[in-house]
Design an enzyme around this catalytic site. Structure first.
Site, PDB file in Angstrom:
ATOM      1  N   TYR A 196      -0.435  -4.344  -3.099  1.00  7.27           N
ATOM      2  CA  TYR A 196      -0.591  -5.603  -2.362  1.00  7.27           C
ATOM      3  C   TYR A 196       0.354  -6.695  -2.864  1.00  7.27           C
ATOM      4  O   TYR A 196       0.073  -7.889  -2.678  1.00  7.27           O
ATOM      5  CB  TYR A 196      -2.050  -6.072  -2.418  1.00  7.27           C
ATOM      6  CG  TYR A 196      -2.951  -5.319  -1.469  1.00  7.27           C
ATOM      7  CD1 TYR A 196      -2.684  -5.277  -0.096  1.00  7.27           C
ATOM      8  CD2 TYR A 196      -4.087  -4.651  -1.925  1.00  7.27           C
ATOM      9  CE1 TYR A 196      -3.505  -4.588   0.784  1.00  7.27           C
ATOM     10  CE2 TYR A 196      -4.916  -3.952  -1.045  1.00  7.27           C
ATOM     11  CZ  TYR A 196      -4.620  -3.941   0.305  1.00  7.27           C
ATOM     12  OH  TYR A 196      -5.444  -3.269   1.184  1.00  7.27           O
TER      13      TYR A 196
ATOM     14  N   GLU B 270       4.982   2.989   0.149  1.00  2.63           N
ATOM     15  CA  GLU B 270       3.580   3.249  -0.177  1.00  2.63           C
ATOM     16  C   GLU B 270       3.326   4.734  -0.440  1.00  2.63           C
ATOM     17  O   GLU B 270       2.588   5.070  -1.365  1.00  2.63           O
ATOM     18  CB  GLU B 270       2.674   2.700   0.944  1.00  2.63           C
ATOM     19  CG  GLU B 270       2.678   1.175   0.948  1.00  2.63           C
ATOM     20  CD  GLU B 270       2.038   0.528   2.164  1.00  2.63           C
ATOM     21  OE1 GLU B 270       2.078  -0.707   2.259  1.00  2.63           O
ATOM     22  OE2 GLU B 270       1.491   1.262   3.037  1.00  2.63           O
TER      23      GLU B 270
ATOM     24  N   ASN C 182     -12.478  -4.439   5.832  1.00  2.00           N
ATOM     25  CA  ASN C 182     -11.937  -3.865   7.070  1.00  2.00           C
ATOM     26  C   ASN C 182     -11.602  -2.377   6.958  1.00  2.00           C
ATOM     27  O   ASN C 182     -10.823  -1.833   7.731  1.00  2.00           O
ATOM     28  CB  ASN C 182     -10.771  -4.704   7.605  1.00  2.00           C
ATOM     29  CG  ASN C 182      -9.572  -4.719   6.682  1.00  2.00           C
ATOM     30  OD1 ASN C 182      -9.569  -4.042   5.652  1.00  2.00           O
ATOM     31  ND2 ASN C 182      -8.560  -5.469   7.053  1.00  2.00           N
TER      32      ASN C 182
ATOM     33  N   LYS D 179     -10.661   2.387   2.272  1.00  2.00           N
ATOM     34  CA  LYS D 179     -10.995   1.433   1.209  1.00  2.00           C
ATOM     35  C   LYS D 179     -12.418   1.691   0.699  1.00  2.00           C
ATOM     36  O   LYS D 179     -13.178   2.453   1.311  1.00  2.00           O
ATOM     37  CB  LYS D 179     -10.844   0.005   1.761  1.00  2.00           C
ATOM     38  CG  LYS D 179      -9.409  -0.336   2.198  1.00  2.00           C
ATOM     39  CD  LYS D 179      -9.320  -1.772   2.721  1.00  2.00           C
ATOM     40  CE  LYS D 179      -7.932  -2.100   3.228  1.00  2.00           C
ATOM     41  NZ  LYS D 179      -7.822  -3.522   3.670  1.00  2.00           N
TER      42      LYS D 179
ATOM     43  N   HIS E 118      -6.635   0.866   5.186  1.00  4.37           N
ATOM     44  CA  HIS E 118      -5.262   0.339   5.155  1.00  4.37           C
ATOM     45  C   HIS E 118      -4.337   1.315   5.880  1.00  4.37           C
ATOM     46  O   HIS E 118      -4.506   2.532   5.753  1.00  4.37           O
ATOM     47  CB  HIS E 118      -4.774   0.202   3.706  1.00  4.37           C
ATOM     48  CG  HIS E 118      -3.295  -0.030   3.622  1.00  4.37           C
ATOM     49  ND1 HIS E 118      -2.731  -1.272   3.788  1.00  4.37           N
ATOM     50  CD2 HIS E 118      -2.257   0.830   3.452  1.00  4.37           C
ATOM     51  CE1 HIS E 118      -1.410  -1.159   3.706  1.00  4.37           C
ATOM     52  NE2 HIS E 118      -1.097   0.108   3.507  1.00  4.37           N
TER      53      HIS E 118
HETATM   54  P1  IDP Z   1      -3.375  -5.186   7.458  1.00  5.06           P
HETATM   55  O1  IDP Z   1      -4.238  -4.481   6.440  1.00  5.06           O
HETATM   56  O2  IDP Z   1      -3.995  -5.149   8.834  1.00  5.06           O
HETATM   57  O3  IDP Z   1      -1.949  -4.723   7.428  1.00  5.06           O
HETATM   58  P2  IDP Z   1      -2.504  -7.641   6.064  1.00  5.06           P
HETATM   59  O4  IDP Z   1      -2.278  -8.949   6.726  1.00  5.06           O
HETATM   60  O5  IDP Z   1      -1.330  -6.890   5.536  1.00  5.06           O
HETATM   61  O6  IDP Z   1      -3.368  -6.744   7.069  1.00  5.06           O
HETATM   62  O7  IDP Z   1      -3.516  -7.910   4.865  1.00  5.06           O
HETATM   63  C1  IDP Z   1      -3.777  -6.910   3.924  1.00  5.06           C
HETATM   64  C2  IDP Z   1      -5.248  -6.908   3.604  1.00  5.06           C
HETATM   65  O8  IDP Z   1      -5.591  -8.095   2.948  1.00  5.06           O
HETATM   66  C3  IDP Z   1      -6.169  -6.835   4.812  1.00  5.06           C
HETATM   67  O9  IDP Z   1      -6.354  -5.523   5.294  1.00  5.06           O
HETATM   68  C4  IDP Z   1      -7.455  -7.417   4.253  1.00  5.06           C
HETATM   69  O10 IDP Z   1      -8.150  -6.431   3.481  1.00  5.06           O
HETATM   70  C5  IDP Z   1      -6.927  -8.459   3.292  1.00  5.06           C
HETATM   71  N1  IDP Z   1      -6.896  -9.788   3.913  1.00  5.06           N
HETATM   72  C6  IDP Z   1      -5.956 -10.264   4.755  1.00  5.06           C
HETATM   73  N2  IDP Z   1      -6.268 -11.512   5.133  1.00  5.06           N
HETATM   74  C7  IDP Z   1      -7.411 -11.823   4.500  1.00  5.06           C
HETATM   75  C8  IDP Z   1      -8.243 -12.984   4.478  1.00  5.06           C
HETATM   76  O11 IDP Z   1      -7.977 -14.002   5.120  1.00  5.06           O
HETATM   77  N3  IDP Z   1      -9.371 -12.901   3.710  1.00  5.06           N
HETATM   78  C9  IDP Z   1      -9.692 -11.791   2.989  1.00  5.06           C
HETATM   79  N4  IDP Z   1      -8.937 -10.690   2.979  1.00  5.06           N
HETATM   80  C10 IDP Z   1      -7.815 -10.703   3.721  1.00  5.06           C
END
Ligand code: IDP
Length: 160
Positions: free
Chosen positions: A60, A137, A123, A20, A126
């Site tokens: 997304y 994807e 984070n 990212k 992805h």
């Molecule tokens: P993942 O990336 O670990 O699969 P997902 O639950 O699919 O996690 O969420 C996708 C992305 O959405 C996360 O990697 C993060 O960047 C963002 N995200 C998820 N939950 C939150 C939140 O509570 N606040 C801000 N961003 C979030």
């Protein structure tokens, strides 16, 4: 079973990863790619791009109704991203382990998010979470001709 042959079906699993904008800005591209190379997975697709809003929203789409959706799309389109496809036996689940928990504060040390992140909205990377999403994807981000099928010469040292 000849030494220079391998089980093509088991090794053919593919996953989609994206470093990212925060991972790129923090200079972690090499470090992140290193971890998947070191593990023994095979790189079959790689591109460096600014993500369009259309692509971000499609990628997304499952999160469209979540409160963080707009911020997530703004973030993922805010700077260049490295899109990757990796191949190997069990690569989808293994990559998720290497990446670590969604919230970097909960992610174990030794994982990418555990070692380099502190915030769920930053984070770093992805990774596809299942076979179906991996296939969706990979085809959303890459054309078939952009993926390179090849067999590393090291394969017989990684697989019996
Ligand atoms: P993942 O990336 O670990 O699969 P997902 O639950 O699919 O996690 O969420 C996708 C992305 O959405 C996360 O990697 C993060 O960047 C963002 N995200 C998820 N939950 C939150 C939140 O509570 N606040 C801000 N961003 C979030």
């Amino acid at each position: 079973h000849e030494f220079n042959k391998f089980e093509e079906i088991a090794l053919a699993e593919r996953t989609f990863l994206a470093i990212k904008p925060d991972g790129v800005q923090r200079g972690l591209v090499g470090e992140i790619i290193r971890r998947f190379e070191d593990k023994g997975f095979t790189l079959v697709g790689l591109k460096f791009l600014k993500v369009s809003r259309e692509l971000a929203e499609q990628h997304y789409d499952v999160h469209r109704e979540r409160p963080f959706f707009a911020g997530l799309v703004d973030f993922i389109t805010s700077g260049p991203v490295v899109a990757l496809v990796w191949e190997g036996e069990g690569v989808i689940a293994s990559a998720r382990k290497i990446i670590g928990a969604t919230n970097p504060l909960s992610a174990e040390p030794g994982t990418i998010r555990g070692d380099f992140g502190v915030n769920i909205g930053r984070n770093l990377i992805h990774g596809s979470d299942a076979i179906e999403t991996a296939q969706q994807e990979v085809s959303l981000w890459f054309k078939e001709e952009e993926l390179v099928s090849w067999q590393p010469t090291i394969t017989p040292w990684l697989h019996e």
